[in-house]
Design an enzyme around this catalytic site. Structure first.
Site, PDB file in Angstrom:
ATOM      1  N   LYS A  37      44.493  94.751  27.349  1.00 40.41           N
ATOM      2  CA  LYS A  37      45.001  96.302  27.307  1.00 40.41           C
ATOM      3  C   LYS A  37      44.001  97.278  26.476  1.00 40.41           C
ATOM      4  O   LYS A  37      43.176  96.599  25.898  1.00 40.41           O
ATOM      5  CB  LYS A  37      46.439  96.271  26.573  1.00 40.41           C
ATOM      6  CG  LYS A  37      47.588  95.632  27.240  1.00 40.41           C
ATOM      7  CD  LYS A  37      47.771  96.039  28.615  1.00 40.41           C
ATOM      8  CE  LYS A  37      48.004  97.847  28.444  1.00 40.41           C
ATOM      9  NZ  LYS A  37      47.905  98.323  30.071  1.00 40.41           N
ATOM     10  N   HIS A  66      42.611 102.631  31.534  1.00 41.81           N
ATOM     11  CA  HIS A  66      43.574 103.594  31.916  1.00 41.81           C
ATOM     12  C   HIS A  66      43.569 105.111  31.253  1.00 41.81           C
ATOM     13  O   HIS A  66      44.375 105.569  30.366  1.00 41.81           O
ATOM     14  CB  HIS A  66      45.056 103.228  31.763  1.00 41.81           C
ATOM     15  CG  HIS A  66      45.346 101.860  32.360  1.00 41.81           C
ATOM     16  ND1 HIS A  66      45.201 101.997  33.985  1.00 41.81           N
ATOM     17  CD2 HIS A  66      45.725 100.538  32.182  1.00 41.81           C
ATOM     18  CE1 HIS A  66      45.641 100.733  34.363  1.00 41.81           C
ATOM     19  NE2 HIS A  66      45.770  99.985  33.276  1.00 41.81           N
ATOM     20  N   SER A  72      48.640  93.937  39.388  1.00 43.49           N
ATOM     21  CA  SER A  72      49.331  94.516  40.174  1.00 43.49           C
ATOM     22  C   SER A  72      50.491  93.979  40.903  1.00 43.49           C
ATOM     23  O   SER A  72      51.652  93.809  41.175  1.00 43.49           O
ATOM     24  CB  SER A  72      48.750  95.136  41.206  1.00 43.49           C
ATOM     25  OG  SER A  72      47.922  96.226  40.482  1.00 43.49           O
ATOM     26  N   GLU A  96      40.239  98.303  35.850  1.00 46.98           N
ATOM     27  CA  GLU A  96      40.937  98.852  36.844  1.00 46.98           C
ATOM     28  C   GLU A  96      40.110  99.664  37.893  1.00 46.98           C
ATOM     29  O   GLU A  96      40.647 100.019  38.948  1.00 46.98           O
ATOM     30  CB  GLU A  96      42.162  99.673  36.230  1.00 46.98           C
ATOM     31  CG  GLU A  96      41.775 100.949  35.712  1.00 46.98           C
ATOM     32  CD  GLU A  96      41.496 100.872  34.329  1.00 46.98           C
ATOM     33  OE1 GLU A  96      41.534 102.014  33.698  1.00 46.98           O
ATOM     34  OE2 GLU A  96      41.305  99.762  33.793  1.00 46.98           O
ATOM     35  N   ASP A 129      51.173 103.353  33.694  1.00 50.30           N
ATOM     36  CA  ASP A 129      49.897 103.227  33.006  1.00 50.30           C
ATOM     37  C   ASP A 129      49.042 104.421  33.121  1.00 50.30           C
ATOM     38  O   ASP A 129      48.085 104.681  32.509  1.00 50.30           O
ATOM     39  CB  ASP A 129      49.072 101.971  33.234  1.00 50.30           C
ATOM     40  CG  ASP A 129      49.629 100.740  32.204  1.00 50.30           C
ATOM     41  OD1 ASP A 129      49.996 100.796  31.344  1.00 50.30           O
ATOM     42  OD2 ASP A 129      49.909  99.598  33.145  1.00 50.30           O
ATOM     43  N   VAL A 189      52.516 103.837  43.106  1.00 51.95           N
ATOM     44  CA  VAL A 189      51.577 104.530  43.591  1.00 51.95           C
ATOM     45  C   VAL A 189      50.410 104.494  42.670  1.00 51.95           C
ATOM     46  O   VAL A 189      50.450 104.296  41.430  1.00 51.95           O
ATOM     47  CB  VAL A 189      51.875 106.126  43.922  1.00 51.95           C
ATOM     48  CG1 VAL A 189      52.937 106.275  44.893  1.00 51.95           C
ATOM     49  CG2 VAL A 189      52.222 106.861  42.703  1.00 51.95           C
ATOM     50  N   LEU A 190      49.001 104.643  43.298  1.00 50.29           N
ATOM     51  CA  LEU A 190      47.757 104.492  42.367  1.00 50.29           C
ATOM     52  C   LEU A 190      46.814 105.381  42.811  1.00 50.29           C
ATOM     53  O   LEU A 190      46.513 105.558  44.259  1.00 50.29           O
ATOM     54  CB  LEU A 190      47.282 103.112  42.391  1.00 50.29           C
ATOM     55  CG  LEU A 190      46.161 103.058  41.813  1.00 50.29           C
ATOM     56  CD1 LEU A 190      46.104 103.048  40.400  1.00 50.29           C
ATOM     57  CD2 LEU A 190      45.416 101.489  42.294  1.00 50.29           C
ATOM     58  N   ARG A 209      49.011  88.479  26.271  1.00 51.31           N
ATOM     59  CA  ARG A 209      47.990  87.936  27.101  1.00 51.31           C
ATOM     60  C   ARG A 209      46.779  87.878  26.128  1.00 51.31           C
ATOM     61  O   ARG A 209      46.536  88.415  24.873  1.00 51.31           O
ATOM     62  CB  ARG A 209      47.749  89.110  28.032  1.00 51.31           C
ATOM     63  CG  ARG A 209      48.608  89.026  29.130  1.00 51.31           C
ATOM     64  CD  ARG A 209      48.591  90.035  30.348  1.00 51.31           C
ATOM     65  NE  ARG A 209      48.808  91.321  29.912  1.00 51.31           N
ATOM     66  CZ  ARG A 209      48.824  92.438  30.460  1.00 51.31           C
ATOM     67  NH1 ARG A 209      48.407  92.438  31.881  1.00 51.31           N
ATOM     68  NH2 ARG A 209      49.195  93.817  29.997  1.00 51.31           N
ATOM     69  N   TYR A 254      41.219  96.648  30.312  1.00 51.94           N
ATOM     70  CA  TYR A 254      41.818  97.881  31.050  1.00 51.94           C
ATOM     71  C   TYR A 254      41.586  99.192  30.061  1.00 51.94           C
ATOM     72  O   TYR A 254      41.733  98.883  28.811  1.00 51.94           O
ATOM     73  CB  TYR A 254      43.156  97.355  31.301  1.00 51.94           C
ATOM     74  CG  TYR A 254      43.511  96.401  32.520  1.00 51.94           C
ATOM     75  CD1 TYR A 254      43.171  96.735  33.687  1.00 51.94           C
ATOM     76  CD2 TYR A 254      43.904  95.322  32.161  1.00 51.94           C
ATOM     77  CE1 TYR A 254      43.353  96.120  34.712  1.00 51.94           C
ATOM     78  CE2 TYR A 254      44.479  94.227  33.005  1.00 51.94           C
ATOM     79  CZ  TYR A 254      43.767  94.703  34.422  1.00 51.94           C
ATOM     80  OH  TYR A 254      43.904  93.809  35.472  1.00 51.94           O
TER      81      TYR A 254
END
Length: 372
Positions: A75, A96, A134, A118, A270, A239-240, A15, A94
């Site tokens: 990323k 994380h 997602s 995010e 992640d 789940v998040l 990406r 992102y």
């Protein structure tokens, strides 16, 4: 503003942070865009297309980082990228951070202002920059599960849809958010036997109204999860906790009770993963076995469909890139509290409460920094 787009360096990550169309839009507004040569070549976004859009092509990532005021990536920065960041530079990507203390420390030491895709929010409380990936990851999760159920990929040799006279695969989806609903859509289309867990009753009602008796809905309860997981052919972890570490919903003991050759796909990897037995994997080596159960825990799943993912992501991120470039970071954060919710680190100060809780660090609210 001078905006830099380096080539991604994570394993099999193709990406890119901005498309040629995005570059053209920024250049028309008077900004300069530096793109590392080859950044989009693997997905058909050629160096020439970036040059025609107005970008300056740069030979190395080091030079992109050195000359840019804002770095736009996909990323989280790897160690060598964190080392190239500097004070008064903006990083928009992102992150994380919650399960990654080493990255948190490196970004704090850099002095840069780091904004996480995010945790940027929308009016309805949604996460608009996380949602597109997602959606991709949720749909890919079912593809990955179907593939790894095959005996040649380590599974028990089950066809997801079954055939007349033979039952379809049983799928358990943990989480009814964007990932879970997209996984559900694909699984229903394949004719699987599906149940989905969530703590939001209204969300479960919506799923029930949409799919009726094709899907069983359950309120998240540890005993029910244990029962359903033990009988499943596939478990999707979806789940998040925004900005925080994913809850561990499936214990090692629960995995031990699963059928040999069953498959778990931990899309939450992640954020640390929601299976106690999970650890991050790569597209080059995507699975491992625990007690005979195939674990697919690729930490950048959408990277496998990098062209689709790039356009889906930049459609969402570009308005925020424009705002940061046009207003400057402090003004943009001041006028847009949704963007401000994405601020994780500013000049060595952690501003994300979920990350602070996960890593037992001190933090300062972004609003307090802006006032100061």
């Amino acid at each position: 503003m001078i905006i830099g787009v380096p080539q991604e360096v994570k394993n099999n990550e193709f990406r890119v942070g901005l498309t040629p169309g995005n570059v053209s839009g920024l250049c028309r507004q008077g900004h300069s865009v530096l793109v590392q040569r080859g950044a989009g070549e693997q997905i058909g976004l050629t160096d020439e297309s970036y040059r025609m859009a107005g970008a300056t092509l740069i030979n190395s990532a080091a030079e992109v980082f050195q000359k840019s005021e804002m770095i736009v990536k996909v990323k989280e920065p790897q160690a060598q990228e964190c080392a190239m960041l500097r004070q008064d530079q903006i990083l928009f990507t992102y992150l994380h951070l919650a399960p990654d203390p080493a990255q948190t420390k490196a970004l704090m030491q850099s002095g840069a202002t780091c904004i996480a895709y995010e945790t940027v929010t929308a009016v309805n409380g949604a996460l608009p920059l996380l949602a597109p990936m997602s959606e991709v990851a949720g749909r890919m999760a079912i593809q990955a599960a179907a593939s790894h159920l095959e005996k040649t990929h380590g599974g028990q040799g089950v066809l997801m849809a079954g055939v007349p006279g033979v039952a379809p695969a049983k799928i358990v989806i943990l989480g009814g958010g964007v990932v879970g609903r997209n996984a559900l859509q694909m699984a229903v289309g394949m004719g699987a036997d599906i149940c989905i867990f969530d703590k939001d009753i209204d969300r479960l009602r919506q799923i029930d109204m949409l799919y009726g008796n094709r899907v069983r809905t359950f309120y998240s309860d540890s005993l029910l999860i244990e029962q359903e997981v033990s009988e499943a052919d596939v478990v999707i972890g979806a789940v998040l906790l925004p900005g925080g570490t994913a809850p561990r919903l499936v214990t090692r003991d629960m995995v031990r009770k699963m059928k040999p050759g069953s498959v778990v796909v931990d899309v939450a990897i992640d954020q640390g993963g929601c299976f106690e037995t999970s650890r991050p994997t790569t597209h080059a080596d995507p699975t491992f076995l625990v007690d005979g159960v195939v674990h697919y825990c690729v930490a950048n799943m959408p990277g496998a469909v990098a062209r689709t993912s790039t356009f889906a992501l930049t459609n969402a991120t570009f308005p925020f890139v424009e705002a940061l470039a046009n207003r400057g970071v402090m003004s943009a954060l001041s006028v847009d509290h949704h963007l401000r919710n994405g601020l994780s680190i500013h000049k060595g100060v952690l501003t994300s409460e979920p990350v602070a809780q996960a890593q037992r660090l001190d933090f300062v609210l972004a609003e307090e920094l802006l006032v100061a």
